[in-house]
Design a protein around this motif. Sequence first.
Motif, short mmCIF file in Angstrom:
data_model
loop_
_atom_site.label_atom_id
_atom_site.label_comp_id
_atom_site.label_asym_id
_atom_site.label_seq_id
_atom_site.Cartn_x
_atom_site.Cartn_y
_atom_site.Cartn_z
N LYS A 130 0.81 -1.28 0.23
CA LYS A 130 -0.20 0.10 -0.17
C LYS A 130 0.84 1.30 0.04
O LYS A 130 0.68 2.11 -0.68
CB LYS A 130 -1.10 -0.13 1.18
CG LYS A 130 -1.98 -0.79 0.98
CD LYS A 130 -3.00 -1.13 2.15
CE LYS A 130 -4.14 -2.11 2.11
NZ LYS A 130 -4.96 -2.21 3.10
N ALA A 131 2.02 1.17 0.81
CA ALA A 131 2.91 2.48 0.88
C ALA A 131 3.64 2.43 -0.55
O ALA A 131 3.77 3.82 -0.87
CB ALA A 131 3.72 2.28 2.02
N LEU A 132 4.13 1.56 -1.36
CA LEU A 132 4.74 1.69 -2.32
C LEU A 132 3.81 2.23 -3.40
O LEU A 132 4.11 2.78 -4.33
CB LEU A 132 5.59 0.49 -2.82
CG LEU A 132 6.95 0.38 -1.74
CD1 LEU A 132 7.33 -0.82 -1.93
CD2 LEU A 132 7.84 1.30 -2.09
N ALA A 133 2.57 1.69 -3.48
CA ALA A 133 1.56 1.97 -4.38
C ALA A 133 1.35 3.44 -4.44
O ALA A 133 1.14 4.15 -5.60
CB ALA A 133 0.37 1.18 -4.16
N ARG A 134 1.30 4.15 -3.24
CA ARG A 134 1.27 5.54 -3.30
C ARG A 134 2.27 6.34 -3.83
O ARG A 134 2.29 7.46 -4.31
CB ARG A 134 0.93 5.95 -1.81
CG ARG A 134 -0.33 5.59 -1.15
CD ARG A 134 -0.50 6.03 0.20
NE ARG A 134 0.06 5.71 1.25
CZ ARG A 134 0.08 4.67 1.95
NH1 ARG A 134 -1.04 3.92 1.79
NH2 ARG A 134 1.18 4.19 2.87
N ARG A 135 3.62 5.47 -3.80
CA ARG A 135 4.71 6.45 -4.38
C ARG A 135 5.05 6.03 -5.94
O ARG A 135 5.96 6.38 -6.57
CB ARG A 135 5.96 5.99 -3.58
CG ARG A 135 5.71 6.44 -2.15
CD ARG A 135 7.14 5.90 -1.32
NE ARG A 135 7.25 6.36 -0.09
CZ ARG A 135 8.02 6.32 0.80
NH1 ARG A 135 9.15 5.91 0.45
NH2 ARG A 135 7.83 6.55 2.34
N LEU A 136 4.14 5.13 -6.39
CA LEU A 136 4.49 4.57 -7.62
C LEU A 136 4.00 5.88 -8.81
O LEU A 136 3.08 6.47 -8.82
CB LEU A 136 3.47 3.50 -8.01
CG LEU A 136 3.57 2.79 -9.55
CD1 LEU A 136 4.95 2.05 -9.52
CD2 LEU A 136 2.42 1.78 -9.75
N PRO A 137 5.06 6.07 -9.62
CA PRO A 137 4.72 7.20 -10.55
C PRO A 137 3.53 6.79 -11.32
O PRO A 137 3.43 5.88 -11.88
CB PRO A 137 6.18 7.22 -11.36
CG PRO A 137 7.25 6.63 -10.46
CD PRO A 137 6.34 5.50 -9.61
N PRO A 138 2.82 7.90 -11.89
CA PRO A 138 1.70 7.61 -12.48
C PRO A 138 1.90 7.30 -13.95
O PRO A 138 0.88 6.60 -14.42
CB PRO A 138 0.84 9.19 -12.47
CG PRO A 138 1.86 10.07 -12.10
CD PRO A 138 2.84 9.24 -11.26
N GLU A 139 2.82 7.59 -14.48
CA GLU A 139 3.42 7.15 -15.82
C GLU A 139 3.40 5.85 -16.11
O GLU A 139 3.55 5.10 -17.28
CB GLU A 139 4.42 8.09 -16.60
CG GLU A 139 5.64 7.92 -16.08
CD GLU A 139 6.19 8.57 -14.53
OE1 GLU A 139 7.23 8.63 -14.15
OE2 GLU A 139 4.93 9.17 -13.96
N VAL A 140 3.80 4.79 -14.69
CA VAL A 140 3.96 3.56 -15.12
C VAL A 140 2.85 2.78 -15.80
O VAL A 140 1.73 3.10 -15.18
CB VAL A 140 4.32 2.96 -13.83
CG1 VAL A 140 4.54 1.33 -13.79
CG2 VAL A 140 5.70 3.49 -13.28
N ASP A 141 3.13 1.85 -16.69
CA ASP A 141 2.19 1.15 -17.34
C ASP A 141 1.91 -0.27 -16.85
O ASP A 141 0.82 -0.77 -16.69
CB ASP A 141 2.33 0.92 -18.77
CG ASP A 141 2.41 2.30 -19.52
OD1 ASP A 141 1.50 3.06 -19.53
OD2 ASP A 141 3.46 2.35 -20.21
N VAL A 142 3.20 -0.70 -16.14
CA VAL A 142 3.10 -2.12 -15.91
C VAL A 142 4.13 -2.34 -14.62
O VAL A 142 5.29 -1.64 -14.94
CB VAL A 142 3.47 -3.15 -17.04
CG1 VAL A 142 4.91 -2.79 -17.71
CG2 VAL A 142 3.17 -4.71 -16.66
#
Length: 177
Positions: free
Chosen positions: A43-55
Amino acid sequence: METYKVQVGSVERELPVMEVAPGVSVALFNMLGDTEVAEEAGKALARRLPPEVDVLVTPEVKAVSLAHVISRESGKPYIVIRKTEKPYMHEPIAREVVSITTGKAQLLVLDGFDVSKVRGKRVAIVDDVVSSGGTLHSLTEIIEEVGGKVTAVIAVFTEGQERPEVTALGHLPLFKR
């Protein structure tokens, strides 16, 4: 047994300090089967995931539960790069890597059926711990060979040297004796 305390979100764990080479020990982080840690970290890392990531791309085995949670939370699909070539794989792409915790060569294998899921995509590599960078390097080679672009690397912990290219929740020291 010597331990090292870590905090992942609201969860605390005592990691055993284990020798992995003569004179070098690590705080062994194994989230495999630890649902509470996988959920908090994912959950913490999902919040830090850059929005441009596709996969998301993750190596088998210990980071699979982490990638699953990040995928669920972010809505991004994930692909597992296996550590053995399976007979059912179609035109697999493989690289050898030596991990600090295994100390011997292992394979990383992308099933050819998954190539189209990476080609032309912006990829986040998901791992539990990034230490020497060997796995990260091999994963990046495979992703780039099939036409993907690594735009993020996320992990629960970095270990040893600082790794500014990795978005992590914490850092684990190496213990030299």
